[in-house]
Design a protein around this motif. Structure first.
Motif, PDB file in Angstrom:
ATOM      1  N   THR A 118       6.100  14.958  26.342  1.00  0.00           N
ATOM      2  CA  THR A 118       5.943  13.500  26.390  1.00  0.00           C
ATOM      3  C   THR A 118       5.808  12.916  24.995  1.00  0.00           C
ATOM      4  O   THR A 118       5.099  13.469  24.147  1.00  0.00           O
ATOM      5  CB  THR A 118       4.699  13.118  27.218  1.00  0.00           C
ATOM      6  OG1 THR A 118       4.870  13.580  28.564  1.00  0.00           O
ATOM      7  CG2 THR A 118       4.500  11.604  27.242  1.00  0.00           C
ATOM      8  N   LEU A 119       6.501  11.805  24.784  1.00  0.00           N
ATOM      9  CA  LEU A 119       6.318  10.984  23.588  1.00  0.00           C
ATOM     10  C   LEU A 119       5.753   9.658  24.047  1.00  0.00           C
ATOM     11  O   LEU A 119       6.389   8.939  24.822  1.00  0.00           O
ATOM     12  CB  LEU A 119       7.643  10.771  22.865  1.00  0.00           C
ATOM     13  CG  LEU A 119       8.110  11.873  21.932  1.00  0.00           C
ATOM     14  CD1 LEU A 119       9.576  11.679  21.574  1.00  0.00           C
ATOM     15  CD2 LEU A 119       7.246  11.897  20.681  1.00  0.00           C
ATOM     16  N   GLU A 165       4.598  14.591  17.089  1.00  0.00           N
ATOM     17  CA  GLU A 165       3.764  13.592  17.739  1.00  0.00           C
ATOM     18  C   GLU A 165       3.840  13.695  19.252  1.00  0.00           C
ATOM     19  O   GLU A 165       3.160  12.961  19.960  1.00  0.00           O
ATOM     20  CB  GLU A 165       4.172  12.198  17.261  1.00  0.00           C
ATOM     21  CG  GLU A 165       3.890  11.978  15.777  1.00  0.00           C
ATOM     22  CD  GLU A 165       4.561  10.740  15.237  1.00  0.00           C
ATOM     23  OE1 GLU A 165       4.210  10.333  14.102  1.00  0.00           O
ATOM     24  OE2 GLU A 165       5.428  10.176  15.907  1.00  0.00           O
ATOM     25  N   SER A 166       4.631  14.601  19.751  1.00  0.00           N
ATOM     26  CA  SER A 166       4.760  14.779  21.190  1.00  0.00           C
ATOM     27  C   SER A 166       3.594  15.601  21.723  1.00  0.00           C
ATOM     28  O   SER A 166       2.886  16.282  20.971  1.00  0.00           O
ATOM     29  CB  SER A 166       6.080  15.489  21.515  1.00  0.00           C
ATOM     30  OG  SER A 166       6.130  16.737  20.864  1.00  0.00           O
ATOM     31  N   TYR A 187      11.496  23.583  21.402  1.00  0.00           N
ATOM     32  CA  TYR A 187      12.025  23.572  20.051  1.00  0.00           C
ATOM     33  C   TYR A 187      12.691  22.224  19.776  1.00  0.00           C
ATOM     34  O   TYR A 187      13.275  21.609  20.671  1.00  0.00           O
ATOM     35  CB  TYR A 187      13.063  24.678  19.858  1.00  0.00           C
ATOM     36  CG  TYR A 187      12.477  26.055  19.662  1.00  0.00           C
ATOM     37  CD1 TYR A 187      12.113  26.836  20.756  1.00  0.00           C
ATOM     38  CD2 TYR A 187      12.295  26.582  18.391  1.00  0.00           C
ATOM     39  CE1 TYR A 187      11.572  28.098  20.583  1.00  0.00           C
ATOM     40  CE2 TYR A 187      11.760  27.841  18.203  1.00  0.00           C
ATOM     41  CZ  TYR A 187      11.403  28.598  19.309  1.00  0.00           C
ATOM     42  OH  TYR A 187      10.867  29.838  19.129  1.00  0.00           O
ATOM     43  N   GLN A 188      12.629  21.817  18.527  1.00  0.00           N
ATOM     44  CA  GLN A 188      13.337  20.627  18.075  1.00  0.00           C
ATOM     45  C   GLN A 188      14.436  21.055  17.125  1.00  0.00           C
ATOM     46  O   GLN A 188      14.214  21.907  16.243  1.00  0.00           O
ATOM     47  CB  GLN A 188      12.371  19.666  17.375  1.00  0.00           C
ATOM     48  CG  GLN A 188      13.007  18.352  16.963  1.00  0.00           C
ATOM     49  CD  GLN A 188      11.983  17.382  16.383  1.00  0.00           C
ATOM     50  OE1 GLN A 188      10.774  17.543  16.574  1.00  0.00           O
ATOM     51  NE2 GLN A 188      12.458  16.371  15.689  1.00  0.00           N
ATOM     52  N   SER A 215      12.609   8.221  14.240  1.00  0.00           N
ATOM     53  CA  SER A 215      12.430   9.545  13.634  1.00  0.00           C
ATOM     54  C   SER A 215      12.345  10.653  14.680  1.00  0.00           C
ATOM     55  O   SER A 215      12.453  11.837  14.342  1.00  0.00           O
ATOM     56  CB  SER A 215      11.166   9.576  12.768  1.00  0.00           C
ATOM     57  OG  SER A 215      10.013   9.288  13.545  1.00  0.00           O
ATOM     58  N   HIS A 216      12.169  10.287  15.944  1.00  0.00           N
ATOM     59  CA  HIS A 216      12.139  11.283  17.020  1.00  0.00           C
ATOM     60  C   HIS A 216      13.530  11.641  17.518  1.00  0.00           C
ATOM     61  O   HIS A 216      13.675  12.543  18.352  1.00  0.00           O
ATOM     62  CB  HIS A 216      11.300  10.766  18.194  1.00  0.00           C
ATOM     63  CG  HIS A 216       9.865  10.542  17.859  1.00  0.00           C
ATOM     64  ND1 HIS A 216       9.142   9.444  18.325  1.00  0.00           N
ATOM     65  CD2 HIS A 216       9.000  11.261  17.091  1.00  0.00           C
ATOM     66  CE1 HIS A 216       7.916   9.513  17.855  1.00  0.00           C
ATOM     67  NE2 HIS A 216       7.795  10.587  17.105  1.00  0.00           N
TER      68      HIS A 216
END
Lengths: 115, 111
Positions: free
Chosen positions: B77-78, B63-64, B35-36, B84-85
């Motif tokens: 992983t990014l 985007e991960s 979760y973000q 923005s992350h």
């Protein structure tokens, strides 16, 4: 679509006073319902959960919640709030029969406790 | 004691760097989730897994990427971090969907 609504973004109560945090859900089947608490900068801790049976469930730290199917609600209560209860509280519903039990969270209610 | 571990707890990194956020659980749970969460905001599911070699994207586009080579391990992983992350990333696992156990989270800041 399934959703969870916590109408109160922020609540302030006095220490020793009673507390009720509201949660309403939208879900086509019998839901599995949860309340989590998050202290600043921390992960989420499970307070209590409802799967079936008695609609009044007891949790940790003196919390309880009541499932009311007719109102699509699962409100969290505590008879006497302690200063250490100040935190963010999240209600969630589990999509147990869809997407492998994915949890949908409400927006959260921030609880402040004044002396 | 924690049964699900996230490392690092805090990470400040420059734009363009590749990063991997680690998540491990010792409960043998098949289902795992990422979760973000932005400060004071709700949680948004970005990835989940039903088991080894199973990964799915969540409700919030991210985007991960994730992998699930072992039951206990679910890293995120990014490839190229951007401001923005910047957010908190929470990992969780569950047994048959009956509620989650969460890690303590990784607070990522990209400068």
């Amino acid at each position: 679509a399934q959703s969870v609504t916590q109408p109160d973004i922020h609540i302030t109560v006095s220490e020793g006073a009673s507390l009720e945090l509201r949660c309403n859900y939208s879900y086509g089947a019998t839901p599995y319902l949860f309340w989590y608490v998050q202290s600043p900068g921390q992960g989420l801790q499970l307070l209590l959960k409802y799967f079936s049976g008695d609609t009044l469930v007891q949790g940790i730290k003196g919390f309880e919640a009541e499932f009311k199917r007719s109102q699509s609600s699962f409100n969290l209560r505590k008879p006497s709030v302690h200063w250490s209860d100040a935190a963010e509280y999240f209600c969630a519903v589990s999509m147990i029969y869809n997407q492998g039990g994915k949890l949908i969270f409400g927006q959260g209610t921030e609880l402040s406790v004044k002396p | 004691e924690a049964d699900i571990y996230q490392t690092p707890r805090y990470l400040v990194i420059g734009t363009g760097k590749k990063i991997t956020l680690e998540c491990s659980q010792t409960m043998g749970h098949d289902k795992m989730y990422w979760y973000q969460q932005d400060p004071g905001m709700e949680l948004h599911l970005i990835h989940y897994s039903y088991g080894v070699n199973s990964t799915e994207k969540g409700d919030l586009s991210s985007e991960s990427t994730v992998s699930r080579i072992r039951t206990e391990h679910f890293p995120l992983t990014l490839e190229s971090a951007r401001p923005s992350h910047t957010s908190q990333y929470l990992c969780a696992s569950s047994d048959r969907g009956y509620g989650y156990t969460f890690g303590s989270g990784t607070r990522l800041t990209v400068v």
